[in-house]
Design an enzyme around this catalytic site. Structure first.
Site, PDB file in Angstrom:
ATOM      1  N   THR A 230      -8.555  11.582  -0.986  1.00 22.43           N
ATOM      2  CA  THR A 230      -8.777  10.596  -1.980  1.00 22.43           C
ATOM      3  C   THR A 230     -10.167  10.210  -2.142  1.00 22.43           C
ATOM      4  OG1 THR A 230      -6.167   9.796  -2.179  1.00 22.43           O
ATOM      5  CG2 THR A 230      -7.900   8.103  -2.629  1.00 22.43           C
TER       6      THR A 230
ATOM      7  N   LYS B 239      -3.962   2.660  10.163  1.00 22.55           N
ATOM      8  CA  LYS B 239      -4.970   2.020   8.953  1.00 22.55           C
ATOM      9  C   LYS B 239      -4.225   1.223   8.253  1.00 22.55           C
ATOM     10  CE  LYS B 239      -5.660   6.289   7.367  1.00 22.55           C
ATOM     11  NZ  LYS B 239      -5.602   7.554   8.386  1.00 22.55           N
ATOM     12  N   LYS B 240      -2.740   1.214   8.415  1.00 21.31           N
ATOM     13  CA  LYS B 240      -2.044   0.285   7.568  1.00 21.31           C
ATOM     14  C   LYS B 240      -1.803  -1.096   8.379  1.00 21.31           C
ATOM     15  CE  LYS B 240      -2.184   3.017   4.446  1.00 21.31           C
ATOM     16  NZ  LYS B 240      -3.131   3.053   3.312  1.00 21.31           N
TER      17      LYS B 240
ATOM     18  N   SER C  41      -2.106   8.052  12.998  1.00 16.70           N
ATOM     19  CA  SER C  41      -3.264   8.039  11.844  1.00 16.70           C
ATOM     20  C   SER C  41      -2.740   7.053  10.583  1.00 16.70           C
ATOM     21  CB  SER C  41      -3.498   9.303  11.559  1.00 16.70           C
ATOM     22  OG  SER C  41      -4.467   9.314  10.697  1.00 16.70           O
TER      23      SER C  41
ATOM     24  N   ASP D 270       0.778  -1.198  -0.191  1.00 13.98           N
ATOM     25  CA  ASP D 270      -0.067   0.132  -0.125  1.00 13.98           C
ATOM     26  C   ASP D 270       1.013   1.208  -0.160  1.00 13.98           C
ATOM     27  OD1 ASP D 270      -2.310   1.663   0.103  1.00 13.98           O
ATOM     28  OD2 ASP D 270      -2.990   1.145   2.101  1.00 13.98           O
ATOM     29  N   LYS D 271       0.266   2.328  -0.176  1.00 11.04           N
ATOM     30  CA  LYS D 271       0.899   3.731  -0.030  1.00 11.04           C
ATOM     31  C   LYS D 271       0.088   4.549   0.391  1.00 11.04           C
ATOM     32  CE  LYS D 271       0.763   7.908  -2.313  1.00 11.04           C
ATOM     33  NZ  LYS D 271      -0.601   8.617  -2.503  1.00 11.04           N
ATOM     34  N   HIS D 272       0.447   5.694   1.000  1.00  5.38           N
ATOM     35  CA  HIS D 272      -0.362   6.617   1.750  1.00  5.38           C
ATOM     36  C   HIS D 272       0.386   8.189   1.530  1.00  5.38           C
ATOM     37  CE1 HIS D 272      -2.945   8.250   4.641  1.00  5.38           C
ATOM     38  NE2 HIS D 272      -2.156   8.947   5.108  1.00  5.38           N
ATOM     39  N   SER D 273      -0.263   9.005   1.379  1.00  7.25           N
ATOM     40  CA  SER D 273       0.447  10.457   1.175  1.00  7.25           C
ATOM     41  C   SER D 273       0.017  11.200   2.594  1.00  7.25           C
ATOM     42  CB  SER D 273       0.026  11.293   0.019  1.00  7.25           C
ATOM     43  OG  SER D 273       0.371  12.407  -0.116  1.00  7.25           O
TER      44      SER D 273
ATOM     45  N   ARG E 192      -9.227  16.375  13.754  1.00  2.64           N
ATOM     46  CA  ARG E 192      -7.999  17.031  13.469  1.00  2.64           C
ATOM     47  C   ARG E 192      -8.185  18.160  12.420  1.00  2.64           C
ATOM     48  NH1 ARG E 192      -4.498  12.782  11.306  1.00  2.64           N
ATOM     49  NH2 ARG E 192      -2.760  14.198  10.766  1.00  2.64           N
TER      50      ARG E 192
END
Length: 488
Positions: A157, A224-225, A220, A117-120, A205
């Site tokens: 997203t 989720k990951k 955070s 997975d990827k997160h920004s 937040r």
């Protein structure tokens, strides 16, 4: 009850600097067997620079999830953490508590190496996830992406995907597994089953000026990951004037925290540092960014977007052992964009998450003009003209994002409705020569014409210089890797 202050007891530890994740680990957290404390006491401890035990942190998260914590108490705790910080162990405890606030996802053991997975951390025009998830699926990965909504001036997203009529971001774990089996990817939001604690804190937040807290960001993202059971994760950590952190060194601090906390939780994490002074790509705004994501999946579109998608994807394929080098992984992701396989997976994901199959097909096979007819559109368009001759040195992302926020593309309160067609198109590239009177920005708006202050803010976002035209640099700056031995 060692964690409870009593008259004459030893002085509490020195306050941890805001965002400091580096220290105090040798002392260990206070005894996790302490009696539960009331929320005001927990808030007071953190407000005064004290350290919270794992039991304290779990107690707070439990109160958030079961509704016992009032909104004011949640905001007060978030602000206390923002101002006083958390050390590495507190941050790990918060991450675990949030991850365990809901159902854990379980997948077939045969998928283990494929799960990535990827997160920004959030940027202006950042639609990478919309492209990267299906591209990775086309490369043989399983991508169970749990994503978020907009925070402050940055777009989310989930909000972008919801501009596609019918797209449903809420999927049960069983539905997620079916999507991974059939498509290879899904992009979903938190629900009452999946990381509900973070869902509540994430929304709070956004409206309490605590978006930029390093431990809150770390917990955070990773909570989720952790529930996804990943083989590898890449986090795109933005730096620059329109990012959570203004400079590369602060972004590197977050990157190291993510990599370190992730390793402690058994998650292989790498963090890419990428610049966010100018918008990513040409389009900003929910529906407009979906259009540009599709253009990238046509093998076209802005070079900075493609570069970031392929480099992040290449790092993930290498980190998870599915490519021998980052360069090989990058080439495979690029091929998935060029041969249409990423776009095909995106179409399948849309249909699998509630979009009418005919609409999904029309969106993915249509021309850019046809796609615009199928997505939400703003009522009016307004162009801004270059005030002088010159080379485009920079287009500041922040004023653009703030004006679009005022026009309805962002939220001021949790739950606010968004104007999904509102946005802007950059009609020029950084490094391009521009003549006076040439349109450089097209604003898509639903309301009245831009106000004087809004027009001035946008015009000031355009920075011109006298130098010769030049090729704009890639936003990709560096990759922070997990400790040696954690990469395989």
């Amino acid at each position: 009850m060692a964690a409870t202050a009593t008259p004459g007891a030893q002085a509490p530890p020195a306050p941890v600097a805001p965002g400091d994740l580096s220290g105090e680990g040798s002392r260990g957290l206070p005894d996790a067997r302490s009696e539960p404390k009331q929320l005001p006491e927990l808030i007071r401890i953190k407000r005064d620079g004290g350290r919270l035990s794992e039991a304290d942190i779990r107690g707070f998260v439990d109160a958030v999830v079961n509704g016992h914590a009032q909104g004011a108490q949640i905001g007060a705790m978030l602000m206390a953490v923002r101002l006083q910080g958390m050390d590495l162990e507190e941050t790990s405890a918060l991450t675990r508590a949030l991850a365990e606030s809901g159902q854990q996802l379980e997948w077939p053991k045969a998928w283990r190496q494929q799960l990535v997975d990827k997160h920004s951390t959030g940027g202006v025009g950042d639609k990478v996830s919309l492209v990267l998830a299906p591209a990775l699926a086309a490369c043989g990965c399983k991508v169970p992406m749990i994503s978020g909504r907009g925070l402050a001036h940055t777009g989310g997203t989930l909000d972008k995907l919801e501009s596609v009529p019918g797209f449903n971001v809420i999927q049960s774990p069983e539905q997620m597994q079916a999507l991974l089996e059939q498509v290879g990817c899904c992009i979903v939001g938190q629900s009452k089953k999946l990381v509900p604690g973070d869902g509540i804190l994430y929304a709070a937040r956004d409206v309490t000026a605590t978006v930029d807290s390093l431990p809150l960001i770390t917990a955070s993202i990773l909570s989720k990951k952790v529930v996804e059971g990943l083989s590898a994760l890449v986090v795109d950590v933005k730096f620059g004037e329109a990012a959570v952190f203004p400079n590369q060194e602060q972004a590197r601090e977050l990157a190291r925290a993510l990599v370190g906390v992730g390793a402690g939780l058994g998650l292989r994490v790498a963090a890419a540092l990428t610049a966010m002074d100018k918008p990513l790509g040409h389009n900003v705004g929910h529906a407009l960014e979906v259009e540009e994501a599709l253009l990238c999946m046509d093998g076209a579109g802005p070079s900075d977007l493609r570069d970031l998608v392929t480099k992040l994807g290449g790092a993930l394929l290498w980190l998870s052992g599915q490519a021998e080098t980052q360069a090989e992984g990058t080439a495979r992701v690029a091929a998935a964009l060029d041969d249409g396989s990423a776009r095909g997976r995106f179409e399948q994901m849309l249909a699998g998450q509630g979009v009418d199959p005919g609409l999904a097909r029309a969106l993915c096979s249509g021309s850019p003009a046809q796609r615009r007819q199928l997505l939400p559109r703003a009522q009016e368009q307004e162009e801004l003209l270059s005030p002088a001759d010159g080379t485009v040195e920079l287009i500041h992302a922040m004023p653009l994002a703030l004006v679009l926020h005022e026009l309805g593309a962002g939220r001021s309160r949790a739950g606010d409705a968004l104007r999904l067609g509102v946005g802007a198109e950059l009609l020029v590239d950084v490094g391009q020569r521009l003549r006076r009177g040439t349109p450089w920005l097209r604003v898509h708006r639903d309301g009245p014409p831009l106000s004087g202050p809004q027009r001035r803010a946008l015009q000031e976002a355009l920075v011109l210089s006298d130098r010769a035209p030049f090729a704009a640099p890639s936003p990709y700056a560096e990759l922070v890797l997990p400790p040696t031995g954690a990469q395989q």
